[in-house]
Write a protein that holds these residues in place. Structure first.
Motif, PDB file in Angstrom:
ATOM      1  N   VAL A 106       0.905  -0.989  -0.008  1.00  0.00           N
ATOM      2  CA  VAL A 106       0.134  -0.028   0.127  1.00  0.00           C
ATOM      3  C   VAL A 106       0.860   1.208   0.036  1.00  0.00           C
ATOM      4  O   VAL A 106       1.838   1.310   0.880  1.00  0.00           O
ATOM      5  N   GLN A 107       0.614   2.284  -0.925  1.00  0.00           N
ATOM      6  CA  GLN A 107       1.257   3.486  -0.975  1.00  0.00           C
ATOM      7  C   GLN A 107       0.121   4.376  -0.582  1.00  0.00           C
ATOM      8  O   GLN A 107      -0.799   4.514  -1.201  1.00  0.00           O
ATOM      9  N   VAL A 108       0.419   5.522   0.245  1.00  0.00           N
ATOM     10  CA  VAL A 108      -0.258   6.495   0.991  1.00  0.00           C
ATOM     11  C   VAL A 108       0.207   7.663   0.574  1.00  0.00           C
ATOM     12  O   VAL A 108       1.501   7.894   0.717  1.00  0.00           O
ATOM     13  N   MET A 109      -0.757   8.761   0.146  1.00  0.00           N
ATOM     14  CA  MET A 109      -0.443  10.030  -0.412  1.00  0.00           C
ATOM     15  C   MET A 109      -1.371  10.960  -0.272  1.00  0.00           C
ATOM     16  O   MET A 109      -2.525  10.583  -0.153  1.00  0.00           O
ATOM     17  N   GLN A 110      -1.111  12.421   0.032  1.00  0.00           N
ATOM     18  CA  GLN A 110      -2.321  13.176   0.036  1.00  0.00           C
ATOM     19  C   GLN A 110      -2.809  13.167  -1.206  1.00  0.00           C
ATOM     20  O   GLN A 110      -2.360  13.244  -2.391  1.00  0.00           O
ATOM     21  N   LEU A 111      -4.185  13.553  -1.179  1.00  0.00           N
ATOM     22  CA  LEU A 111      -5.124  13.587  -2.370  1.00  0.00           C
ATOM     23  C   LEU A 111      -4.840  15.001  -3.055  1.00  0.00           C
ATOM     24  O   LEU A 111      -4.984  14.948  -4.404  1.00  0.00           O
ATOM     25  N   GLU A 112      -4.827  16.031  -2.514  1.00  0.00           N
ATOM     26  CA  GLU A 112      -4.174  17.179  -2.987  1.00  0.00           C
ATOM     27  C   GLU A 112      -2.929  17.854  -2.331  1.00  0.00           C
ATOM     28  O   GLU A 112      -2.849  17.928  -0.990  1.00  0.00           O
ATOM     29  N   ARG A 113      -1.998  17.966  -3.157  1.00  0.00           N
ATOM     30  CA  ARG A 113      -0.611  18.128  -2.457  1.00  0.00           C
ATOM     31  C   ARG A 113      -0.650  19.476  -1.956  1.00  0.00           C
ATOM     32  O   ARG A 113      -1.229  20.434  -2.313  1.00  0.00           O
ATOM     33  N   GLY A 114      -0.219  19.507  -0.650  1.00  0.00           N
ATOM     34  CA  GLY A 114      -0.163  20.926   0.224  1.00  0.00           C
ATOM     35  C   GLY A 114      -1.286  21.142   0.723  1.00  0.00           C
ATOM     36  O   GLY A 114      -1.653  21.918   1.658  1.00  0.00           O
ATOM     37  N   ASN A 115      -2.532  20.126   0.678  1.00  0.00           N
ATOM     38  CA  ASN A 115      -3.636  20.276   1.111  1.00  0.00           C
ATOM     39  C   ASN A 115      -4.186  19.095   2.169  1.00  0.00           C
ATOM     40  O   ASN A 115      -4.798  18.158   1.599  1.00  0.00           O
ATOM     41  N   PRO A 116      -3.791  19.049   3.468  1.00  0.00           N
ATOM     42  CA  PRO A 116      -4.050  17.878   4.171  1.00  0.00           C
ATOM     43  C   PRO A 116      -5.593  17.575   4.375  1.00  0.00           C
ATOM     44  O   PRO A 116      -6.187  16.540   4.603  1.00  0.00           O
ATOM     45  N   ASP A 117      -6.433  18.620   4.354  1.00  0.00           N
ATOM     46  CA  ASP A 117      -7.809  18.530   4.714  1.00  0.00           C
ATOM     47  C   ASP A 117      -8.736  17.796   3.387  1.00  0.00           C
ATOM     48  O   ASP A 117      -9.778  17.524   3.474  1.00  0.00           O
ATOM     49  N   ALA A 118      -8.053  17.635   2.125  1.00  0.00           N
ATOM     50  CA  ALA A 118      -8.521  17.139   1.053  1.00  0.00           C
ATOM     51  C   ALA A 118      -8.574  15.534   1.209  1.00  0.00           C
ATOM     52  O   ALA A 118      -9.239  14.688   0.405  1.00  0.00           O
ATOM     53  N   GLY A 119      -7.825  14.726   2.008  1.00  0.00           N
ATOM     54  CA  GLY A 119      -7.795  13.491   2.418  1.00  0.00           C
ATOM     55  C   GLY A 119      -6.681  12.862   1.790  1.00  0.00           C
ATOM     56  O   GLY A 119      -5.564  13.363   1.302  1.00  0.00           O
ATOM     57  N   MET A 120      -6.830  11.534   1.580  1.00  0.00           N
ATOM     58  CA  MET A 120      -5.650  10.609   1.082  1.00  0.00           C
ATOM     59  C   MET A 120      -6.030   9.582   0.174  1.00  0.00           C
ATOM     60  O   MET A 120      -7.248   9.165   0.018  1.00  0.00           O
ATOM     61  N   LEU A 121      -5.052   9.319  -0.525  1.00  0.00           N
ATOM     62  CA  LEU A 121      -5.348   8.250  -1.781  1.00  0.00           C
ATOM     63  C   LEU A 121      -4.530   6.963  -1.242  1.00  0.00           C
ATOM     64  O   LEU A 121      -3.146   7.185  -1.107  1.00  0.00           O
ATOM     65  N   LEU A 122      -4.987   6.054  -1.487  1.00  0.00           N
ATOM     66  CA  LEU A 122      -4.132   4.555  -1.254  1.00  0.00           C
ATOM     67  C   LEU A 122      -4.006   3.863  -2.328  1.00  0.00           C
ATOM     68  O   LEU A 122      -5.133   3.701  -3.001  1.00  0.00           O
ATOM     69  N   VAL A 123      -2.872   3.620  -2.867  1.00  0.00           N
ATOM     70  CA  VAL A 123      -2.838   2.591  -4.192  1.00  0.00           C
ATOM     71  C   VAL A 123      -2.406   1.363  -3.710  1.00  0.00           C
ATOM     72  O   VAL A 123      -1.278   1.416  -3.016  1.00  0.00           O
ATOM     73  N   ILE A 124      -3.095   0.406  -3.901  1.00  0.00           N
ATOM     74  CA  ILE A 124      -3.186  -0.893  -3.233  1.00  0.00           C
ATOM     75  C   ILE A 124      -2.602  -1.827  -4.441  1.00  0.00           C
ATOM     76  O   ILE A 124      -2.938  -1.826  -5.535  1.00  0.00           O
ATOM     77  N   GLU A 125      -1.544  -2.644  -4.231  1.00  0.00           N
ATOM     78  CA  GLU A 125      -1.024  -3.562  -5.037  1.00  0.00           C
ATOM     79  C   GLU A 125      -1.106  -4.886  -4.592  1.00  0.00           C
ATOM     80  O   GLU A 125      -0.577  -5.094  -3.368  1.00  0.00           O
ATOM     81  N   ASN A 126      -1.142  -5.867  -5.385  1.00  0.00           N
ATOM     82  CA  ASN A 126      -1.355  -7.343  -4.962  1.00  0.00           C
ATOM     83  C   ASN A 126       0.156  -7.928  -5.066  1.00  0.00           C
ATOM     84  O   ASN A 126       0.721  -7.879  -6.148  1.00  0.00           O
ATOM     85  N   SER A 127       0.849  -8.114  -3.855  1.00  0.00           N
ATOM     86  CA  SER A 127       1.853  -8.722  -3.708  1.00  0.00           C
ATOM     87  C   SER A 127       2.052 -10.019  -3.078  1.00  0.00           C
ATOM     88  O   SER A 127       2.893 -10.340  -2.337  1.00  0.00           O
ATOM     89  N   THR A 128       1.081 -10.958  -3.555  1.00  0.00           N
ATOM     90  CA  THR A 128       0.798 -12.341  -2.714  1.00  0.00           C
ATOM     91  C   THR A 128       2.022 -12.899  -3.185  1.00  0.00           C
ATOM     92  O   THR A 128       2.402 -13.816  -2.296  1.00  0.00           O
ATOM     93  N   LYS A 129       2.623 -12.974  -4.388  1.00  0.00           N
ATOM     94  CA  LYS A 129       3.703 -13.836  -5.049  1.00  0.00           C
ATOM     95  C   LYS A 129       4.971 -13.303  -3.814  1.00  0.00           C
ATOM     96  O   LYS A 129       5.654 -14.313  -3.613  1.00  0.00           O
ATOM     97  N   VAL A 130       5.118 -12.372  -3.917  1.00  0.00           N
ATOM     98  CA  VAL A 130       6.297 -12.016  -2.943  1.00  0.00           C
ATOM     99  C   VAL A 130       5.932 -12.422  -1.643  1.00  0.00           C
ATOM    100  O   VAL A 130       6.764 -12.792  -0.956  1.00  0.00           O
ATOM    101  N   GLY A 131       4.783 -12.172  -1.161  1.00  0.00           N
ATOM    102  CA  GLY A 131       4.409 -12.743   0.396  1.00  0.00           C
ATOM    103  C   GLY A 131       4.609 -13.950   0.410  1.00  0.00           C
ATOM    104  O   GLY A 131       5.063 -14.546   1.309  1.00  0.00           O
ATOM    105  N   HIS A 132       4.127 -14.814  -0.522  1.00  0.00           N
ATOM    106  CA  HIS A 132       4.259 -16.357  -0.463  1.00  0.00           C
ATOM    107  C   HIS A 132       5.733 -16.751  -0.685  1.00  0.00           C
ATOM    108  O   HIS A 132       6.377 -17.761  -0.017  1.00  0.00           O
ATOM    109  N   LEU A 133       6.345 -15.829  -1.493  1.00  0.00           N
ATOM    110  CA  LEU A 133       8.079 -16.277  -1.469  1.00  0.00           C
ATOM    111  C   LEU A 133       8.633 -15.894  -0.090  1.00  0.00           C
ATOM    112  O   LEU A 133       9.405 -16.803   0.404  1.00  0.00           O
ATOM    113  N   HIS A 134       8.317 -14.746   0.562  1.00  0.00           N
ATOM    114  CA  HIS A 134       8.769 -14.617   1.963  1.00  0.00           C
ATOM    115  C   HIS A 134       8.132 -15.687   2.951  1.00  0.00           C
ATOM    116  O   HIS A 134       8.963 -16.197   3.739  1.00  0.00           O
TER     117      HIS A 134
END
Length: 690
Positions: A106-134
């Motif tokens: 999961v990568q987390v970032m501000q929805l609007e740069r410099g404006n924390p009141d606008a909320g956040m965006l989560l970009v979610i990536e399936n890393s199951t293969k890496v997880g299974h490898l671990h």
């Protein structure tokens, strides 16, 4: 509850990124509010999470979908407050309904740069293969561990040895973990403390010359140096001409003896400005009892030092004031007799050179003693002032005529006067004396000539202004600057210039009361005075006087009454001091007035029973045994309202105010006085000229 894509930050989510995320089998996004509430989910999130109907999570907390992000609280807070642009969480395990696990990055970032009141965006990536490898690697590690254990079991002696070794490793690991935690806490405390922390290598012969190896954030903020600029430098970089070498010697001796020491000394910032540092310096000793480093913890106590100096100055002033106030009355009565009779002798024998030869020094000495008394009272803020609403420019213009000749032709005198200067309430005569004293001081500081500049300006001080001090409140002020290009003063001299009887002049060249009188007059006028000076760079005095809104009333009456007509009125003279009473009686009788004499208030009341309607003026001392002059005037004015009153006093402002009389009244004659001053004041009061 959803947020349209068009409202997302264009820099953050371009159409290409959205297209990739929408069409990806392994990436999705979630839009969160600042409170971590789900506002929108991308459709392909269901594919990644293997879960249907995820749209029902819109409007619900993020934890309903993912559970707690353990350890991510600080990172999420950093994104919200704008401290970090992006926060990444790798290989988060999420248990599925069928008890299987998938892994997410999961990568987390501000929805609007410099404006924390606008909320956040989560970009979610399936890393199951890496997880299974671990997971596979972990499983292989476990299998390897079991294999090692089986081999250890094969040989009992080796097993026991390995067990013992493993136990030691665990104990050591625990110790290291504990030590690392303590170091982490210590580092956090040092980095974030408001006190300056400096760690320095220890030179065996002189620790004060050692190189700095660490400073915290408070240090860079307090001194202006960056970390890179100061590491490797000696602490001598903070020292300057006013750093006390005795305190440095104390630090050196203590460290050589492996002892801690507490000192206060003057340090210097990168820009060269001074500040007072309260320092505790402690040695760092290794296991061989050798001094390897020392740590210095410092705090800026400049403000406290300034308050201490102000308190010390106030205590000195109070002590002098008590002394001056205690002797003022009797001393002024004696001086009144000395000055007035000397004046009468000089007038009576105008053509007698021999009498003038002997009497003039007496008169001059009496006037000088009178001036010294006034200066002491002015310093102690007990001088009787007669404030008026005045324009300071007018006073400077008048004083300028008197200044130019005594300061000499080799000194260039310049005035820079504000054309729209505000008005102030002060005693014009005392302000003239202030300017004269500062000009004379400037002249003495420029024996080879130079420039003297007097400037006025309007100024507004607020709490953010560095010139605000315990003596001054925020508000509108008139600023008077007197600047010379003379020899200047060092900090030691500068700290004492307002002390009474302190002078750098040679014997016989000054009493040391000039600047103390200036200080007292300005303080008594509700103002403040500050001095800026360094050797060979000249001196600048800055005086701040509060603005008043009233307009100045024109005064058409001249203060000089050189030709007074003979009096014919009846005056009731009340004075408990025989010599002063006889002097006033003689002077007023000579002027033609009819005088009734009383030694105290009771005698005055008895005389008024017989002659009250004949009396035109009550001339009375303020402080007398029994009935005071003020109480006497109140009683007589209620019975004889046409009777005017003129008070005499040799006491200070503080004392006469206890007797109900304000020093601001114009019907007040301050002792010592001459016969001419007395008769002139009587004439003014009788004829309503004041």
């Amino acid at each position: 509850m959803s947020v349209s894509i068009s409202k997302l930050n264009a820099d953050l989510l371009s159409s290409q990124i959205l297209t990739i995320i929408h069409t990806s089998d392994s990436m999705a996004y979630v839009v969160l509010s600042p409170e971590l509430t789900i506002l929108q989910l991308s459709p392909n999130l269901e594919l990644i999470l293997r879960q249907e109907n995820l749209s029902s999570f819109a409007g619900r907390p993020l934890t309903d979908l993912f559970g707690e992000f353990i350890g991510a609280e600080d990172g999420l807070a950093a994104i919200l407050n704008g401290t970090e642009p992006v926060y990444r969480l790798d290989n988060i395990a999420r248990k599925q309904p069928d008890d299987s696990f998938i892994y997410l990055t999961v990568q987390v970032m501000q929805l609007e740069r410099g404006n924390p009141d606008a909320g956040m965006l989560l970009v979610i990536e399936n890393s199951t293969k890496v997880g299974h490898l671990h997971q596979s690697l972990a499983q292989q590690r476990n299998e390897l561990k079991h294999e090692i254990k089986r081999r250890r079991e094969a040989e009992k002696a080796l097993q026991e040895l390995n067990d013992e070794l493993e136990q030691r490793v665990k104990e050591r690991t625990a110790e290291l973990a504990k030590a690392n935690e303590q170091l982490r806490l210590l580092e956090a405390a040092i980095v974030n403390t408001s006190d300056t922390v400096i760690i320095t290598d220890a030179e065996p012969e002189d620790p004060t010359r050692s190189g700095i190896v660490y400073v915290n954030k408070a240090f860079t903020k307090a001194t202006g140096y960056t970390y890179k600029e100061i590491v490797g430098q000696s602490q001598q970089a903070f020292h300057g001409p006013n750093t006390d070498p005795r305190q440095l010697a104390r630090i050196r001796d203590a460290l050589l003896n492996q002892e801690s020491v507490h000192v206060e000394l003057v340090n210097y910032r990168k820009d060269g400005s001074e500040f007072w540092a309260d320092m505790t310096v402690a040695p760092i000793i290794n296991e061989n009892h050798e001094l390897t480093h020392f740590v210095s913890i410092e705090r800026d106590v400049t403000e406290r030092k300034q308050l201490e100096n102000a308190l010390l100055q106030a205590q000195k002033m109070e002590a002098v004031g008590l002394l001056a106030g205690g002797i003022a009355h009797d001393f002024n009565n004696v001086l009144t007799v000395i000055i007035s009779y000397s004046d009468l002798l000089l007038r009576a024998f105008k053509n007698e050179d021999k009498i003038h030869k002997y009497v003039e020094p007496i008169y001059t000495a009496g006037k000088r003693a009178s001036d010294l008394t006034h200066q002491l009272l002015a310093f102690s803020r007990q001088q009787v002032l007669l404030p008026e609403i005045v324009n300071l420019n007018e006073i400077i213009t008048e004083v300028e005529k008197m200044i130019r000749r005594p300061i000499g032709e080799d000194i260039q005198f310049t005035t820079l006067l504000a054309s729209d200067l505000w008005q102030i309430e002060a005693d014009p005569g005392q302000l003239s004396q202030v300017i004269m004293n500062l000009a004379v001081n400037a002249r003495d500081a420029m024996p080879q000539g130079g420039t003297l500049t007097v400037q006025t300006e309007n100024i507004i001080l607020d709490k953010k202004d560095g010139r605000i001090s315990p003596e001054l409140d925020a508000g509108e002020y008139i600023k008077l600057s007197v600047q010379d290009t003379g020899e200047g003063m060092d900090s030691k001299t500068l700290s004492r210039i307002f002390e009474p009887f302190f002078t750098t002049k040679k014997t016989g060249k000054g009493t040391g009361l000039g600047l103390s009188m200036v200080y007292g007059i300005i303080a008594q006028s509700n103002g403040g005075i500050y001095v800026h000076s360094e050797p060979q760079t000249g001196t600048r005095f800055e005086i701040y006087l509060p603005r008043v809104q009233e307009e100045t009333e024109a005064n058409a009456i001249s203060d000089a009454l050189t030709q007074q007509p003979q009096g014919r009125e009846t005056i009731l003279l009340v004075e408990d001091e025989d010599s002063v009473r006889n002097l006033a009686l003689e002077g007023l009788t000579e002027r033609g007035y009819n005088i009734l004499v009383a030694a105290n208030g009771e005698e005055a009341l008895a005389l008024c029973q017989e002659h009250g309607n004949e009396i035109d003026l009550l001339l009375t001392d303020v402080v007398m045994p029994g009935i005071s002059g003020y109480e006497l005037a109140k009683q007589l004015q209620s019975q004889f309202p046409k009777m005017k009153t003129l008070y005499m006093t040799g006491y200070t402002d503080t004392i006469i105010s206890r007797h109900g009389l304000s020093s601001n009244t114009r019907d007040l004659l301050q002792k010592p006085f001459t016969i001419g001053i007395l008769t002139g004041k009587v004439y003014k009061v009788l004829n309503d000229l004041e």
